[in-house]
Structure formats: structure tokens, C-alpha cells
Design a protein around this motif. Structure first.
Motif, PDB file in Angstrom:
ATOM      1  N   LEU A 125     -10.962   4.000   6.286  1.00 41.58           N
ATOM      2  CA  LEU A 125     -10.178   4.366   5.103  1.00 41.58           C
ATOM      3  C   LEU A 125     -11.063   4.977   4.023  1.00 41.58           C
ATOM      4  CD1 LEU A 125      -7.880   1.215   4.996  1.00 41.58           C
ATOM      5  CD2 LEU A 125      -7.164   3.554   5.551  1.00 41.58           C
ATOM      6  N   ASP A 126     -12.269   4.421   3.841  1.00 38.89           N
ATOM      7  CA  ASP A 126     -13.202   4.997   2.865  1.00 38.89           C
ATOM      8  C   ASP A 126     -13.563   6.433   3.243  1.00 38.89           C
ATOM      9  OD1 ASP A 126     -13.208   2.615   1.486  1.00 38.89           O
ATOM     10  OD2 ASP A 126     -15.153   1.940   2.264  1.00 38.89           O
ATOM     11  N   THR A 129     -10.647   8.770   2.475  1.00 37.33           N
ATOM     12  CA  THR A 129     -10.576   9.017   1.034  1.00 37.33           C
ATOM     13  C   THR A 129     -11.629  10.031   0.612  1.00 37.33           C
ATOM     14  OG1 THR A 129      -9.713   6.788   0.597  1.00 37.33           O
ATOM     15  CG2 THR A 129     -10.730   7.954  -1.244  1.00 37.33           C
ATOM     16  N   GLU A 134      -5.560  10.282   1.126  1.00 39.50           N
ATOM     17  CA  GLU A 134      -5.270   8.928   0.671  1.00 39.50           C
ATOM     18  C   GLU A 134      -3.868   8.467   1.050  1.00 39.50           C
ATOM     19  OE1 GLU A 134      -6.381   7.889  -3.291  1.00 39.50           O
ATOM     20  OE2 GLU A 134      -8.015   9.334  -3.369  1.00 39.50           O
ATOM     21  N   THR A 136      -1.897   7.475   3.513  1.00 42.07           N
ATOM     22  CA  THR A 136      -2.045   7.091   4.915  1.00 42.07           C
ATOM     23  C   THR A 136      -1.150   5.906   5.271  1.00 42.07           C
ATOM     24  OG1 THR A 136      -3.907   5.640   4.348  1.00 42.07           O
ATOM     25  CG2 THR A 136      -4.427   7.890   5.048  1.00 42.07           C
ATOM     26  N   ILE A 138      -1.165   2.739   8.365  1.00 43.65           N
ATOM     27  CA  ILE A 138      -1.964   2.097   9.416  1.00 43.65           C
ATOM     28  C   ILE A 138      -1.045   1.367  10.381  1.00 43.65           C
ATOM     29  CG2 ILE A 138      -3.791   0.432   9.910  1.00 43.65           C
ATOM     30  CD1 ILE A 138      -4.583   0.824   6.868  1.00 43.65           C
ATOM     31  N   ILE A 295      -8.421  -3.718   1.555  1.00 41.11           N
ATOM     32  CA  ILE A 295      -7.378  -3.005   2.297  1.00 41.11           C
ATOM     33  C   ILE A 295      -6.008  -3.503   1.835  1.00 41.11           C
ATOM     34  CG2 ILE A 295      -6.390  -2.597   4.587  1.00 41.11           C
ATOM     35  CD1 ILE A 295      -9.231  -2.966   5.715  1.00 41.11           C
ATOM     36  N   LYS A 299       0.203  -1.840   3.572  1.00 38.93           N
ATOM     37  CA  LYS A 299       0.185  -0.538   4.241  1.00 38.93           C
ATOM     38  C   LYS A 299      -0.095  -0.664   5.742  1.00 38.93           C
ATOM     39  CE  LYS A 299      -2.034   2.850   2.381  1.00 38.93           C
ATOM     40  NZ  LYS A 299      -3.105   3.663   1.735  1.00 38.93           N
ATOM     41  N   CYS A 300      -0.338  -1.881   6.193  1.00 39.97           N
ATOM     42  CA  CYS A 300      -0.668  -2.108   7.604  1.00 39.97           C
ATOM     43  C   CYS A 300       0.571  -2.614   8.338  1.00 39.97           C
ATOM     44  CB  CYS A 300      -1.785  -3.137   7.735  1.00 39.97           C
ATOM     45  SG  CYS A 300      -3.311  -2.693   6.881  1.00 39.97           S
ATOM     46  N   ILE A 320      -4.629   5.436  12.213  1.00 40.38           N
ATOM     47  CA  ILE A 320      -4.281   5.783  10.846  1.00 40.38           C
ATOM     48  C   ILE A 320      -3.635   7.157  10.854  1.00 40.38           C
ATOM     49  CG2 ILE A 320      -5.111   6.082   8.486  1.00 40.38           C
ATOM     50  CD1 ILE A 320      -7.542   4.388   9.221  1.00 40.38           C
ATOM     51  N   ASP A 322      -1.675  10.429   8.682  1.00 44.30           N
ATOM     52  CA  ASP A 322      -1.499  11.168   7.443  1.00 44.30           C
ATOM     53  C   ASP A 322       0.003  11.259   7.171  1.00 44.30           C
ATOM     54  OD1 ASP A 322      -1.291  13.005   5.396  1.00 44.30           O
ATOM     55  OD2 ASP A 322      -2.429  14.590   6.395  1.00 44.30           O
TER      56      ASP A 322
END
Length: 367
Positions: A125-126, A129, A134, A136, A138, A295, A299-300, A320, A322
Motif C-alpha cells: 500500500l505504501d 501511494t 490511493e 484502492t 483489498i 492499514i 478497506k479489506c 489490491i 485500483d
């Protein structure tokens, strides 16, 4: 690649190296048999294969994980190490180039498994970014939980392989209620002999039998190719109890955020009286480390039906996406593969987890 793209790639590798992931670059030419044996069917049929001067079957590097692991065994004798990479990989893709850039990281030997899982996802994720992405989503699952369920159901080893292969290929569990009519009844003795063997040993047995029979090739297929095909068909020969199918269908219906999924998994274990405590404890511990790494757990999304198209995954797996990309294809994918390094020749099993970036799917096409 544009100067902007080159700068972005250098920044991504610099991020990985700051986190302790040494950059490596395995050979582009790799032994094809390793990928034919260990990769999923989806990868196997998309290899670019050639032949060496000595007759060895070779392929252009289709991904980095197996080459990194092979080099790790040769150079570090199983000691823990972290690696990063950036370079071209080659495999046939519909509507996309067969040569494309991948970047990624692999962590080999860490025994704090759940913390390592969370670190890999956080770094993915880093990295996204840093590359300007950003928005995203998961999606993840856990092959360790699935394996624990299958083991608790006490199905035969060959049936377990059939279930795992079905999950990896996206086959609905209900389709496994009866064995496929594969026309192998006349080979029942051989099927019984290989039942319970690990895939490498089973394939070696079939190859030996073909060699003893003097079969060098059939229709251009080598003994290794024939053995792989036979074992793939033989896996469909195994009966799976109806009760196991029922439990697995319930399992595949589980989805939600990590906390919701853990609760549903405990309900499943209680309903069917399965001892899944260790696997679910690991699942929840990982969620804690994910939150600690910053995290957004909301979002997961856990989906028991989710699987990646590689056979060697053994635990946490994820992709992940977009949210602004019309085509639902991952921009990063990865997971845990604790048995792979030993299968490639290490003296013992080595904990391992990693992920790869599809750079040509990122905004601005950085490849």
C-alpha cells in the motif's frame, strides 16, 4: 520509459531497500520444469518456452518468486533474508503485452508470520501511494484456514489436492460432489500408489514408469509433460464425502471485513464441530498487526472464494485493485508460500511471503 517513470521506479526500490529488502535480479532464462510443476495451470499454459543447447527445457522468467527462492537457496543456505526486485517478466496475456515490468518484495525465513504478512501488505500500500494510487480495494483470503478445514474433515490426501486445485482454478465446490469421468479406472493401481505422495514424488514416480517403458515423448510431450497431465487428471479421480462438500460450500459463502469473517469462521467451526482454533487465532492475530501498521481494516474484504492462480500459496493471500480502473485486474498481488523453498531444494520448510506490482496497470503506465 519516461524520466518520470524511471524516477518513480527508483523511488519504489529505494522504499523497499530502506525497509531492509535488498535488490536482486535473477536470471531471465529459467528451467521450465520448475514452473510447470509448481505454478498453477493458468501460468503453465502461458509460458514462453525454449530449449537449451543441451536439450534442457527453458522458459523466459514468468514471475519473480520462484527465481528469487532458487537463488536464495544457492546463496544463503536457508538463512533469513529479504529481497526486492524490478525487471521484465514474460507470459502470454490476453489484451496485454507478453513482456511487462514487475516490482516486488519477498521475505524469507521470518518466524513472526502474522507480523510479516501485515508488513508485506502495508509496504504494498505504501508503494502504491508513492506511485500515485490511493483509491484502492483489498481482497484477501487464507489458504491456511482452508487447509485447516480440509484437515479437520479428514479427507484423503488426493481429495485434498483436488479441493485445493478447484479453489485455485475458481471451480465451484459443488462441482466436486462426484468424481469426474476421466477414463482412468484401468489405472486404479497406479492412482492408489501415488495417493498420499507429495506432488513432486508422485510426478517422479510417473516419470520413472514412463522411462522404464521407453517412452521419450508422445505428440511432442516429454515424460515430465505427460506426468504433469496425468497427475492433473488423476486428481479428479478422488471421491469427496458429501459432508465435506457441505462444509466447504458454507465456508465459501463467508465474506466481509476481517472481524466479520473471523466471527463467521468461529460459527462454522462450532456448527460442524471442527477444531479450527489455531487457524482462526492466526487469522485474528494478523488482523491486529494489519491495524497496527495503519492499514484501514474497513478497506479489506475477506472472501473465502478468492484464490490466486498459483499452486504454491499456503496461507494469507491478497490482491489490491485500483477503484478507478475499469478492468477488474489487480495492480498488486501476493501471499504466503511456506512450503515452496523446501520444495525447491532447501533442507527444511522456510516461512516465506511476498508480493508483486503489475507496473503496466498503474496510472500513467509506468512501464
Amino acid at each position: 520509459m519516461t524520466q518520470q517513470g524511471q524516477a518513480a521506479m527508483q523511488a519504489l526500490i529505494a522504499l523497499f531497500e530502506r525497509e531492509g529488502y535488498t535488490r536482486v535480479e535473477p536470471a531471465v532464462m529459467q528451467p521450465a520444469d520448475v514452473f510447470i510443476e509448481l505454478s498453477g495451470e493458468d501460468i503453465r499454459r502461458r509460458l514462453f518456452v525454449t530449449e537449451g543447447y543441451d536439450g534442457e527445457k527453458l522458459c523466459l522468467r514468468p514471475e519473480y518468486t520462484i527465481p528469487v527462492c532458487r537463488d536464495h537457496i544457492a546463496q544463503h543456505n536457508g538463512h533469513p533474508a529479504n529481497y526486492s526486485y524490478l525487471g521484465p517478466v514474460f507470459r502470454q496475456r490476453i489484451g496485454e503485452s507478453g513482456e511487462f515490468l514487475q516490482a516486488g518484495i519477498e521475505s524469507l525465513g521470518r518466524k513472526d508470520i502474522t507480523a510479516a504478512d501485515a508488513e508485506i501488505l502495508a509496504l504494498a500500500l505504501d508503494g502504491l501511494t508513492m506511485l500515485g494510487l490511493e483509491a484502492t480495494e483489498i481482497t484477501f483470503s487464507d489458504m491456511g484456514v482452508l487447509a485447516a478445514i480440509i484437515d479437520a474433515l479428514k479427507v484423503a490426501p488426493s481429495a485434498k489436492r483436488r479441493i485445493l486445485r478447484a479453489v485455485v482454478s475458481g471451480t465451484d465446490i459443488s462441482a466436486l460432489s462426484t468424481p469426474e469421468a476421466v477414463g482412468l479406472d484401468e489405472h486404479a493401481g497406479l492412482l492408489n500408489a501415488i495417493d498420499g505422495l507429495d506432488p513432486k514424488a508422485a510426478r517422479a514416480m510417473v516419470e520413472d514408469l514412463l522411462s522404464i517403458a521407453g517412452i521419450d515423448s508422445i505428440g511432442g510431450r516429454t515424460p515430465g509433460d505427460i506426468a504433469a497431465r496425468f497427475l492433473s487428471r488423476a486428481a479428479a479421480h478422488s471421491d469427496i464425502p458429501d459432508e465435506a462438500i457441505k462444509v466447504l460450500e458454507v465456508y465459501q459463502g463467508i465474506s466481509g471485513d476481517p472481524d466479520q469473517a473471523a466471527l463467521k469462521l468461529r460459527n462454522l467451526a462450532e456448527t460442524f464441530r471442527l477444531d479450527l482454533s489455531k487457524a482462526i487465532d492466526t487469522f485474528e492475530e494478523r488482523t491486529g498487526f494489519m491495524a497496527a501498521r495503519g492499514i484501514n481494516i474497513g478497506k479489506c474484504k475477506f472472501s473465502a472464494k478468492f484464490a490466486r492462480n498459483l499452486d504454491y500459496y499456503s496461507g494469507f493471500i491478497f490482491e489490491i485493485f485500483d477503484l478507478n480502473r475499469k478492468e477488474h485486474k489487480p495492480v498488486v498481488g501476493g501471499g504466503r508460500y511456506d512450503g515452496l523453498v523446501q520444495h525447491l531444494g532447501a533442507k527444511e520448510a522456510i516461512p516465506a511471503v511476498g508480493c508483486s506490482f503489475w507496473l503496466d496497470r498503474l496510472p500513467g503506465n509506468l512501464s
